[in-house]
Design a protein around this motif. Structure first.
Motif, short mmCIF file in Angstrom:
data_model
loop_
_atom_site.label_atom_id
_atom_site.label_comp_id
_atom_site.label_asym_id
_atom_site.label_seq_id
_atom_site.Cartn_x
_atom_site.Cartn_y
_atom_site.Cartn_z
N GLU B 198 1.11 -1.15 0.09
CA GLU B 198 -0.06 0.00 0.01
C GLU B 198 0.79 1.24 -0.03
N ILE B 199 0.44 2.15 -0.83
CA ILE B 199 1.68 3.28 -1.25
C ILE B 199 1.76 4.04 0.19
N CYS B 200 2.80 4.28 0.57
CA CYS B 200 3.03 4.85 1.92
C CYS B 200 4.33 5.86 1.83
N GLY B 201 4.56 6.36 0.88
CA GLY B 201 5.41 7.40 0.92
C GLY B 201 6.61 7.11 0.04
N ALA B 202 7.85 7.90 0.23
CA ALA B 202 8.78 8.02 -0.68
C ALA B 202 9.62 6.64 -0.85
N ASN B 203 9.57 5.74 0.34
CA ASN B 203 10.18 4.43 0.35
C ASN B 203 9.32 3.50 0.28
N HIS B 204 8.11 3.42 -0.25
CA HIS B 204 7.09 2.26 -0.16
C HIS B 204 7.81 1.38 -0.93
N SER B 205 8.54 1.26 -1.90
CA SER B 205 9.11 0.22 -2.68
C SER B 205 10.36 -0.57 -1.96
N PHE B 206 10.63 0.02 -0.77
CA PHE B 206 11.87 -0.24 -0.03
C PHE B 206 11.64 -0.80 1.15
N MET B 207 10.31 -1.25 1.68
CA MET B 207 10.37 -1.90 2.87
C MET B 207 9.75 -3.38 2.79
N PRO B 208 10.68 -4.28 2.45
CA PRO B 208 10.13 -5.67 2.06
C PRO B 208 9.92 -6.51 3.68
N ILE B 209 9.16 -7.64 3.34
CA ILE B 209 8.81 -8.52 4.44
C ILE B 209 9.50 -9.84 4.19
N VAL B 210 10.12 -10.35 4.88
CA VAL B 210 10.97 -12.01 4.95
C VAL B 210 10.53 -12.58 5.97
N VAL B 211 9.65 -13.68 5.77
CA VAL B 211 9.37 -14.73 6.78
C VAL B 211 10.14 -15.99 6.42
N GLU B 212 10.68 -16.35 7.60
CA GLU B 212 11.56 -17.38 7.61
C GLU B 212 10.92 -18.59 8.36
N ALA B 213 10.49 -19.86 7.59
CA ALA B 213 9.90 -21.04 8.50
C ALA B 213 10.89 -22.10 8.67
N VAL B 214 10.86 -22.30 10.08
CA VAL B 214 12.08 -23.16 10.58
C VAL B 214 11.47 -23.94 11.52
N PRO B 215 12.06 -25.36 11.72
CA PRO B 215 11.46 -26.43 12.49
C PRO B 215 11.55 -25.89 13.79
N LEU B 216 10.57 -26.26 14.75
CA LEU B 216 10.11 -25.48 16.10
C LEU B 216 11.38 -25.43 16.97
N GLU B 217 12.49 -26.23 17.00
CA GLU B 217 13.64 -26.21 17.98
C GLU B 217 14.69 -24.98 17.18
N HIS B 218 14.50 -25.00 16.14
CA HIS B 218 15.29 -23.76 15.60
C HIS B 218 14.84 -22.28 16.04
N PHE B 219 13.34 -22.58 15.88
CA PHE B 219 12.48 -21.46 16.29
C PHE B 219 12.79 -20.94 17.89
N GLU B 220 12.75 -22.00 18.53
CA GLU B 220 13.24 -21.69 19.84
C GLU B 220 14.38 -21.01 20.21
N LYS B 221 15.46 -21.74 19.55
CA LYS B 221 17.01 -21.24 19.72
C LYS B 221 16.82 -19.83 19.13
N TRP B 222 16.11 -19.48 18.04
CA TRP B 222 16.24 -18.08 17.47
C TRP B 222 15.79 -17.26 18.45
N SER B 223 14.34 -17.58 19.23
CA SER B 223 13.71 -16.57 20.04
C SER B 223 14.70 -16.24 21.13
N THR B 224 15.23 -17.50 21.54
CA THR B 224 15.99 -17.08 22.88
C THR B 224 17.15 -16.24 22.69
N MET B 225 17.72 -16.61 21.37
CA MET B 225 18.99 -15.80 20.88
C MET B 225 18.54 -14.26 20.75
N MET B 226 17.48 -13.93 20.13
CA MET B 226 16.95 -12.50 19.94
C MET B 226 16.53 -11.73 21.18
#
Lengths: 175, 230
Positions: B198-226
């Motif tokens: 949805e058009i949102c200003g000058a950098n509308h084309s420069f705010m991407p979304i990246v979703v990474e789907a990982v097994p649950l253990e990896h998710f738990e490790k990642w969230s702990t690390m974050m």
């Protein structure tokens, strides 16, 4: 200002109107545009494939020779020669069926115009590429695209049918 | 993500997207058949040798070409409504994530168990590592466990944005002052890219979304690390 308006009007009626109107294009391709033909308030002669006999005959004012032929037509038709029969046909009809079905050469004009405009657009695009567009981003260089493609294969991008599907992971080559 | 010279949709990474792909094939096939029929009729009408071309009416053909399009429309509407309701079903999500749109980045909040929040900025083109995707990579990805129903609450902090990931079949407008809910299940592990829709200003084309789907253990490790890094 008035001179430019007069000039514009002169250009429009003297140059553009005769060029651009349908009637001028049709006349160039052989359609009869004389005023008596175009008066719809009296019965008209027409050449139509689905109405073989038109309201009026093609030749209205017969000269004496043609009148004689018409008198001969009142007698038995077996006495008419082939040329007389053709002459009688041409009195009542302008065109024969094959002549009616024959197409015009308008398509050549149309196709030529299309090609001219396509060519002109092509020139514009080419000029743009040289004088307007800048450099492409460095991510489109060959080394980058190679590394990027390898990364897409490693990431299994679109593995069902799109991209990584076409890569043979055993033989390490495209299928 | 899209691959070079791609013509169709990206491969589905969620069951809803699979349904959408099948429906699109169905609708497109109907469109193709109708277009072929119309093209054939046009060519036949233009090239006919018949001279009596001006039939004024016929009751039977009028009935046919009224009823048949109505039937075709029903054949399109039924699968369409089915998918519409499928997308709205209560799906008992395992995880709720808030995706907040800003000018010009996304921020994600995982607040079910702990207070985890981070911003996700696009990696500028000059900072890309060779091989990364221009205008698509972000510094932090939204990591989710694979094969779990995820609820995403989308909103915005300033102007309208839209959170979209095509391969997951998800697009939801981010409206300031409003919480929009959407859900998905990542059926395979992988990285899925999307862009603000949805058009949102000058950098509308420069705010991407990246979703990474990982097994649950990896998710738990990642969230702990974050959480530790925060």
């Amino acid at each position: 200002m008035l001179t430019s308006r007069a000039l514009l009007r002169g250009l429009k009626s003297g140059f553009w109107r005769p060029l651009s109107s349908t009637s001028s294009v049709q006349a160039a391709h052989g359609k009869d545009m004389s005023p008596d033909v175009l008066d719809p308030s009296v019965p008209q002669y027409n050449n139509r494939l689905d109405t073989p006999l038109s309201d009026v005959p093609f030749v209205r004012n017969l000269n004496s020779e043609q009148r004689q032929l018409k008198e001969k037509e009142k007698g038995p038709w077996t006495k008419l020669t082939k040329e007389e029969k053709i002459a009688l046909y041409r009195l009542t009809h302008e065109l024969t069926y094959p002549e009616m079905r024959r197409g015009s050469s308008e398509w050549k004009t149309v196709l030529g115009g299309v090609f001219i405009f396509l060519g002109f657009s092509g020139m514009l695009v080419w000029w743009q590429r040289i004088f307007v567009f800048g450099e492409v981003p460095h991510t489109l260089s060959d080394e980058w695209v190679e590394k990027q493609t390898q990364r897409m294969i490693d990431m299994r991008v679109n593995p069902v049918g799109g991209f990584a599907y076409h890569w043979d992971y055993v033989k390490k080559q495209w299928k | 993500m899209a691959h070079p010279s791609q013509l169709g949709f990206q491969d589905a990474a969620s069951p809803v997207m699979e349904e959408l792909l099948h429906f699109h094939d169905h609708a497109l096939m109907i469109v193709l058949l109708i277009s072929t029929l119309v093209l054939y009729i046009i060519v036949a009408m233009v090239s006919t040798k018949l001279t009596n071309k001006y039939i004024l009416d016929s009751q039977e053909i009028e009935i046919v070409w009224t009823v048949l399009p109505a039937v075709i429309l029903i054949l399109i509407a039924l699968p369409s409504l089915r998918i519409l309701y499928l997308m709205d079903e209560i799906n008992d999500p395992h995880l709720t994530i808030k995706a907040m749109g800003h000018q010009w980045y996304w921020s994600y909040e995982y607040t079910d168990y702990e207070d985890l929040g981070f911003d996700s900025y696009m990696v500028p083109t000059q900072d890309l590592v060779p091989g990364q995707f221009r205008l698509l990579e972000t510094d932090h990805r939204m990591v989710v466990p694979v094969e779990s129903p995820i609820r995403v609450l989308v909103s915005a902090e300033d102007v309208l944005h839209s959170w979209a990931v095509p391969s997951l079949g998800v697009k939801m407008d981010a409206v300031p002052g409003r919480l929009n809910q959407t859900a998905f299940i990542a059926s395979r592990p992988g990285v899925f890219y999307g862009q603000c829709s949805e058009i949102c200003g000058a950098n509308h084309s420069f705010m991407p979304i990246v979703v990474e789907a990982v097994p649950l253990e990896h998710f738990e490790k990642w969230s702990t690390m974050m959480l530790e890094d925060a």
